[in-house]
Design a protein around this motif. Sequence first.
Motif, PDB file in Angstrom:
ATOM      1  N   ASN A  36      11.387 -16.604  35.914  1.00  0.00           N
ATOM      2  CA  ASN A  36      12.119 -17.015  34.718  1.00  0.00           C
ATOM      3  C   ASN A  36      11.318 -16.856  33.423  1.00  0.00           C
ATOM      4  OD1 ASN A  36      14.180 -17.713  36.446  1.00  0.00           O
ATOM      5  ND2 ASN A  36      13.740 -19.906  36.393  1.00  0.00           N
ATOM      6  N   SER A  37      10.070 -16.449  33.540  1.00  0.00           N
ATOM      7  CA  SER A  37       9.210 -16.424  32.349  1.00  0.00           C
ATOM      8  C   SER A  37       9.031 -15.043  31.742  1.00  0.00           C
ATOM      9  CB  SER A  37       7.828 -17.007  32.684  1.00  0.00           C
ATOM     10  OG  SER A  37       7.939 -18.333  33.138  1.00  0.00           O
ATOM     11  N   SER A  38       9.596 -14.023  32.387  1.00  0.00           N
ATOM     12  CA  SER A  38       9.454 -12.653  31.886  1.00  0.00           C
ATOM     13  C   SER A  38       7.988 -12.323  31.597  1.00  0.00           C
ATOM     14  CB  SER A  38      10.292 -12.454  30.615  1.00  0.00           C
ATOM     15  OG  SER A  38      11.652 -12.745  30.856  1.00  0.00           O
ATOM     16  N   CYS A  39       7.143 -12.580  32.571  1.00  0.00           N
ATOM     17  CA  CYS A  39       5.703 -12.394  32.387  1.00  0.00           C
ATOM     18  C   CYS A  39       5.340 -10.905  32.386  1.00  0.00           C
ATOM     19  CB  CYS A  39       4.933 -13.089  33.501  1.00  0.00           C
ATOM     20  SG  CYS A  39       5.465 -14.767  33.834  1.00  0.00           S
ATOM     21  N   LYS A  40       4.476 -10.539  31.465  1.00  0.00           N
ATOM     22  CA  LYS A  40       3.941  -9.171  31.465  1.00  0.00           C
ATOM     23  C   LYS A  40       2.894  -9.019  32.556  1.00  0.00           C
ATOM     24  CE  LYS A  40       6.237  -7.642  27.883  1.00  0.00           C
ATOM     25  NZ  LYS A  40       7.249  -6.564  28.001  1.00  0.00           N
ATOM     26  N   LEU A  41       2.073 -10.069  32.721  1.00  0.00           N
ATOM     27  CA  LEU A  41       1.064 -10.100  33.775  1.00  0.00           C
ATOM     28  C   LEU A  41       1.007 -11.511  34.350  1.00  0.00           C
ATOM     29  CD1 LEU A  41      -1.906  -8.101  32.149  1.00  0.00           C
ATOM     30  CD2 LEU A  41      -0.429  -7.326  34.005  1.00  0.00           C
ATOM     31  N   ASN A  42       0.739 -11.604  35.653  1.00  0.00           N
ATOM     32  CA  ASN A  42       0.618 -12.904  36.313  1.00  0.00           C
ATOM     33  C   ASN A  42      -0.850 -13.216  36.586  1.00  0.00           C
ATOM     34  OD1 ASN A  42       3.420 -13.017  36.385  1.00  0.00           O
ATOM     35  ND2 ASN A  42       3.536 -12.149  38.451  1.00  0.00           N
ATOM     36  N   PHE A  43      -1.329 -14.331  36.039  1.00  0.00           N
ATOM     37  CA  PHE A  43      -2.705 -14.769  36.245  1.00  0.00           C
ATOM     38  C   PHE A  43      -2.727 -16.010  37.134  1.00  0.00           C
ATOM     39  CE2 PHE A  43      -3.196 -12.173  32.511  1.00  0.00           C
ATOM     40  CZ  PHE A  43      -4.490 -11.664  32.584  1.00  0.00           C
ATOM     41  N   PHE A  44      -3.781 -16.099  37.948  1.00  0.00           N
ATOM     42  CA  PHE A  44      -3.986 -17.271  38.799  1.00  0.00           C
ATOM     43  C   PHE A  44      -5.415 -17.785  38.605  1.00  0.00           C
ATOM     44  CE2 PHE A  44      -0.670 -14.852  40.869  1.00  0.00           C
ATOM     45  CZ  PHE A  44       0.244 -15.821  41.254  1.00  0.00           C
ATOM     46  N   MET A  45      -5.540 -19.093  38.552  1.00  0.00           N
ATOM     47  CA  MET A  45      -6.836 -19.771  38.583  1.00  0.00           C
ATOM     48  C   MET A  45      -6.749 -20.899  39.605  1.00  0.00           C
ATOM     49  SD  MET A  45      -7.966 -20.167  34.567  1.00  0.00           S
ATOM     50  CE  MET A  45      -8.481 -18.754  33.577  1.00  0.00           C
ATOM     51  N   THR A  46      -7.879 -21.350  40.080  1.00  0.00           N
ATOM     52  CA  THR A  46      -7.909 -22.506  40.983  1.00  0.00           C
ATOM     53  C   THR A  46      -8.849 -23.554  40.411  1.00  0.00           C
ATOM     54  OG1 THR A  46      -9.729 -21.627  42.326  1.00  0.00           O
ATOM     55  CG2 THR A  46      -7.481 -21.070  43.003  1.00  0.00           C
ATOM     56  N   TRP A  47      -8.506 -24.816  40.628  1.00  0.00           N
ATOM     57  CA  TRP A  47      -9.356 -25.932  40.186  1.00  0.00           C
ATOM     58  C   TRP A  47      -9.430 -26.933  41.317  1.00  0.00           C
ATOM     59  CZ3 TRP A  47     -12.924 -26.427  36.758  1.00  0.00           C
ATOM     60  CH2 TRP A  47     -13.397 -27.685  36.413  1.00  0.00           C
ATOM     61  N   ILE A  48     -10.610 -27.096  41.899  1.00  0.00           N
ATOM     62  CA  ILE A  48     -10.762 -27.925  43.091  1.00  0.00           C
ATOM     63  C   ILE A  48     -11.384 -29.281  42.772  1.00  0.00           C
ATOM     64  CG2 ILE A  48     -10.923 -25.955  44.641  1.00  0.00           C
ATOM     65  CD1 ILE A  48     -13.955 -26.199  44.496  1.00  0.00           C
ATOM     66  N   SER A  49     -11.715 -29.515  41.486  1.00  0.00           N
ATOM     67  CA  SER A  49     -12.362 -30.766  41.090  1.00  0.00           C
ATOM     68  C   SER A  49     -11.338 -31.748  40.520  1.00  0.00           C
ATOM     69  CB  SER A  49     -13.462 -30.485  40.070  1.00  0.00           C
ATOM     70  OG  SER A  49     -14.423 -29.594  40.602  1.00  0.00           O
ATOM     71  N   SER A  50     -11.830 -32.861  40.018  1.00  0.00           N
ATOM     72  CA  SER A  50     -10.954 -33.878  39.461  1.00  0.00           C
ATOM     73  C   SER A  50     -10.381 -33.438  38.123  1.00  0.00           C
ATOM     74  CB  SER A  50     -11.726 -35.190  39.277  1.00  0.00           C
ATOM     75  OG  SER A  50     -12.715 -35.036  38.267  1.00  0.00           O
ATOM     76  N   VAL A  51      -9.323 -34.091  37.694  1.00  0.00           N
ATOM     77  CA  VAL A  51      -8.690 -33.754  36.426  1.00  0.00           C
ATOM     78  C   VAL A  51      -9.618 -34.097  35.261  1.00  0.00           C
ATOM     79  CG1 VAL A  51      -7.528 -35.987  36.260  1.00  0.00           C
ATOM     80  CG2 VAL A  51      -6.572 -34.024  35.068  1.00  0.00           C
ATOM     81  N   ASP A  52     -10.433 -35.138  35.417  1.00  0.00           N
ATOM     82  CA  ASP A  52     -11.331 -35.545  34.342  1.00  0.00           C
ATOM     83  C   ASP A  52     -12.475 -34.562  34.124  1.00  0.00           C
ATOM     84  OD1 ASP A  52      -9.904 -37.884  33.780  1.00  0.00           O
ATOM     85  OD2 ASP A  52     -10.937 -38.995  35.351  1.00  0.00           O
ATOM     86  N   SER A  53     -12.804 -33.781  35.139  1.00  0.00           N
ATOM     87  CA  SER A  53     -13.904 -32.818  34.992  1.00  0.00           C
ATOM     88  C   SER A  53     -13.445 -31.475  34.419  1.00  0.00           C
ATOM     89  CB  SER A  53     -14.572 -32.587  36.353  1.00  0.00           C
ATOM     90  OG  SER A  53     -13.644 -32.066  37.290  1.00  0.00           O
TER      91      SER A  53
END
Length: 459
Positions: free
Chosen positions: A168-185
């Motif tokens: 639904n976002s009509s993305c030109k490119l799709n990026f992915f990141m991962t975050w395995i730590s706490s939200v505060d960090s």
Amino acid sequence: MYQITKLYHYYLFCLQHLQNIKRYVFDFLLCLPTSLFALLLLILLFYNGFSVFYIHIPSIPAKILPVPAGKLAVVRSDSSSSSSSASLHEKLASSVFYAVKEENPPVILKTTTHWTLLHTDNFSTLPINSSLKFKHPKVQKKNTKFKILSSGPKSKKFYVKVKKFLDNSSCKLNFFMTWISSVDSFGVRELFAIESLFKSHPNACLVMVSISLDSKKGNLIFKPFSDKGFKVIAARPDFDYLFKNTLAETWFKKLKKGNVDPGLIALGQNLSNLLRLSLLYKFGGIYLDTDVIVLKSFSDLRNTIGAQTMDFETRNWTRLNNAVLIFDQNHPLLLKFIQEFALTFDGNKWGHNGPYLVSRVVSRVGGRPGFNFTVLPPSAFYPVDWSRIRSFFQGPGNEKHTKWLHNKLKRIRRQSFTVHLWNRQSKQLQVEEKSILHHLMLDCCVFCNSSLSKKFASK
């Protein structure tokens, strides 16, 4: 009876003799000057203290040898490669020299003042916040129930949420990141990495795969980007879906049952190595570490991995890295990476399931039919080695260093798509005024105040 009496008398004789020797020693010490006697006592105390507080310094482990070298593929062999992409790869190949045969940054002897850039909009401080000492990962107890393995209602909705967002976002490119730590960090450095991504790709979509950030607090973190029109979401991963129909599925089931030794290295970090491969295999797109600064558009890149180091004489890569990965959905190389992870997992060797993994696999499949991909030189994604990252944070100290800094910055702006900040080595460093990173931050910021940018640029 006579023998016992004789031994007893002999014992008394020896005891008396020892007492006489002891008395002679004390008489001798008492005859010495007071200062010399005190010195002897001080030496005895020092020796005793040294023996108690002795510090053992371990030997330095042997250097890990790189995997066998492989060729730097300059132009993709698949028929779908565009002419613009080919010319781009040729240009990068011609500039390999700058990535490997680089003079050492001049040593700055003077003490410089550290400073931090300030945002005037939505974020109070900009990065970039170790000493270059390598820190051992924390030991994790075996047979522990890891929170990262837990699933819930949000995890089961992962596929639907991500698919709907991307469609639904009509993305030109799709990026992915991962975050395995706490939200505060999740700090200013990570926020700036996202800023730089959207500065070069305003029409891209970013999926942050994270348990902690898929929350009300996490949504507040990304709100400034959404308010500015950028497309970003956080989604709790569904490991069962992401690993399904691959060897990772069996490995993960064994892990949850306690039949896989997680090792000494943080399990979350190794899961991140597997998660990025599975995300690209299921969806296709671009994976970035959260300490990667994006400098220019990736629109001309496809099925690409970057070399971290290379041999200047042979022009072969010696090690690849997995901090930046660009691959089509269901790409066979990704499947090979996942299989290698499941079959050779070792939680006790640093990098074994990450950079060394992709290096092992590519060295085996390189040149085989059916694996169409490009290996770009270090200048593309890793223009500075982890051992020299401090030089990117330092401002000019003298004329020689100023010249080196200017030339290095010029080459990076011309050749590089990203700069990897090597968080483990640089997280305690601050950006100094007119340093390479200072200039790149002014190039890549989204929330920077225009007048502030002019002020910094004119210094």
